[in-house]
Enzyme design. Structure first.
Site, PDB file in Angstrom:
ATOM      1  N   GLY A  24      28.933-198.430  88.153  1.00 59.75           N
ATOM      2  CA  GLY A  24      30.153-199.348  87.786  1.00 59.75           C
ATOM      3  C   GLY A  24      30.638-200.039  88.976  1.00 59.75           C
ATOM      4  O   GLY A  24      30.520-199.574  90.050  1.00 59.75           O
ATOM      5  N   ASP A  25      30.885-201.394  88.721  1.00 53.49           N
ATOM      6  CA  ASP A  25      31.083-202.344  89.757  1.00 53.49           C
ATOM      7  C   ASP A  25      31.791-201.883  91.068  1.00 53.49           C
ATOM      8  O   ASP A  25      31.557-201.658  92.097  1.00 53.49           O
ATOM      9  CB  ASP A  25      31.156-203.574  89.542  1.00 53.49           C
ATOM     10  N   TYR A  84      24.783-197.124  80.209  1.00 52.91           N
ATOM     11  CA  TYR A  84      24.042-198.468  80.134  1.00 52.91           C
ATOM     12  C   TYR A  84      22.618-198.134  80.878  1.00 52.91           C
ATOM     13  O   TYR A  84      22.466-197.090  81.563  1.00 52.91           O
ATOM     14  CB  TYR A  84      24.659-199.459  81.154  1.00 52.91           C
ATOM     15  N   TYR A 166      32.237-211.869  86.899  1.00 51.51           N
ATOM     16  CA  TYR A 166      32.256-212.208  85.449  1.00 51.51           C
ATOM     17  C   TYR A 166      31.067-211.804  84.355  1.00 51.51           C
ATOM     18  O   TYR A 166      30.082-211.876  84.740  1.00 51.51           O
ATOM     19  CB  TYR A 166      32.605-213.733  85.435  1.00 51.51           C
ATOM     20  N   LYS A 224      29.386-214.929  97.560  1.00 53.50           N
ATOM     21  CA  LYS A 224      28.136-214.210  97.738  1.00 53.50           C
ATOM     22  C   LYS A 224      27.033-215.225  97.078  1.00 53.50           C
ATOM     23  O   LYS A 224      27.407-215.502  95.785  1.00 53.50           O
ATOM     24  CB  LYS A 224      28.097-212.860  96.967  1.00 53.50           C
ATOM     25  N   GLY A 226      23.452-213.946  96.645  1.00 51.77           N
ATOM     26  CA  GLY A 226      22.010-213.372  96.555  1.00 51.77           C
ATOM     27  C   GLY A 226      21.505-213.431  97.924  1.00 51.77           C
ATOM     28  O   GLY A 226      22.175-212.912  98.799  1.00 51.77           O
ATOM     29  N   GLY A 256      25.778-206.906  95.001  1.00 50.94           N
ATOM     30  CA  GLY A 256      26.659-207.481  95.414  1.00 50.94           C
ATOM     31  C   GLY A 256      27.801-206.494  95.586  1.00 50.94           C
ATOM     32  O   GLY A 256      28.675-206.686  96.353  1.00 50.94           O
ATOM     33  N   ASP A 257      27.932-205.298  94.926  1.00 49.19           N
ATOM     34  CA  ASP A 257      28.774-204.205  94.963  1.00 49.19           C
ATOM     35  C   ASP A 257      28.710-203.767  96.462  1.00 49.19           C
ATOM     36  O   ASP A 257      29.808-203.450  97.004  1.00 49.19           O
ATOM     37  CB  ASP A 257      28.614-203.256  94.040  1.00 49.19           C
TER      38      ASP A 257
END
Length: 304
Positions: A24-25, A84, A166, A224, A226, A256-257
């Site tokens: 989870g982020d 997920y 988002y 960020k 990538g 990203g996290d």
């Protein structure tokens, strides 16, 4: 430094063969922050809600083993964690499939006084970390309470850190912009995925993006991008930092996290933005060579 994160953690099915994990982020970021804690001198707490089933108990055990303070976790009787599935393409780019409609964290603020709100009012913390997903998963009344938490943290002199993250599946762009714009004046450091900001503000150039956030009062931003160099804005200064090449990308989940964790670990310890970005890139480069959101601790030994 003492850091609180808030958000959602779910069970994760990923890899080949498919394996049950979790992610989870904001949890991903907090877990990697906790692993980096001994090196940088900080402790990490995580606020969320789980059920009272064995799967939820397993998540708590795993987080505690990682050194995360779980005293701010709420429990929903009869609840079970969301789920997920991650699938990846030949380039390692991930695709998510969710079963999270009844995730317990959606009701975290349903009661009169949550463990997070109590702790923010009572305890000594240095930073509060949340994301666009943290807002999106809550009903409007919960979002108001989360904004109040950020406001209280800022008033108490804490750093308030936001990752835009988002997800159009969770809410439409107009609704997300409304809440992001309300939160922006409370943010001291923003970690923004460029693609996500473009989805929310499709006609906005990079300079205008940075000006919008800094005009709201956020003095430090990391854009960020990538595999491309990230862009850092600190007051009037602008500079970029490129990642080292990665030969084999297996799964970009949590890239990203994990970058956010490396950047925050270094910045909250007083290191310069360029050094923080290098640590963020190095950690993300390790994570994307492993399946799922959480890479094995042994893979991070060079950073620990």
């Amino acid at each position: 430094m003492n850091i609180i994160g808030f958000g959602e953690c779910m069970l994760e099915i990923s890899g080949a063969p498919l394996t049950l994990r979790f992610g989870g982020d904001t949890l991903n970021t907090c877990l990697y922050l906790a692993r980096l804690g001994p090196r940088h001198g900080h402790r990490v707490a995580y606020a969320t809600a789980l059920g009272d089933d064995e799967l939820s108990a397993g998540l708590l055990r795993a987080w505690r083993e990682e050194g995360i303070d779980c005293r701010l976790v709420g429990h929903q009787p009869g609840g079970t964690p969301g789920l997920y599935l991650v699938t990846t393409g030949p380039d390692g780019e991930r695709h998510f499939h969710y079963w999270r409609a009844n995730s317990p964290v959606r009701g975290y603020f349903a009661g009169p006084d949550t463990p997070l709100e109590q702790s923010l009012a009572r305890d000594r913390w240095d930073a509060f970390y949340l994301s666009g997903i943290s807002l999106a998963i809550l009903p409007p009344a919960g979002r108001e309470r989360l904004l109040d938490c950020a406001r209280q943290a800022r008033e108490r002199g804490m750093a308030v850190i936001f990752d835009n993250n988002y997800r159009i599946r969770l809410w439409p762009a107009g609704e997300a912009r409304h809440w992001h714009d309300r939160l922006a004046p409370l943010i001291t450091l923003a970690l923004l995925t460029e693609e996500d900001e473009q989805a929310l503000y499709p006609d906005e150039a990079t300079d205008a993006l940075l000006a919008r956030w800094q005009g709201a009062g956020c003095r430090e931003l990391v854009l960020k991008r990538g595999a491309a160099p990230c862009l850092i804005a600190l007051d009037e200064a602008r500079f970029s930092q490129a990642p080292a090449p990665v030969d084999s990308v297996l799964d970009t989940c949590a890239a990203g996290d994990s970058f956010a964790a490396g950047y925050l670990a270094a910045r909250l310890a007083g290191e310069a933005p360029a050094a923080a970005a290098r640590l963020g890139h190095a950690l993300a480069g390790i994570v994307i060579q492993h399946p799922g959101a959480i890479a094995p601790r042994d893979a991070m030994l060079s950073l620990l």
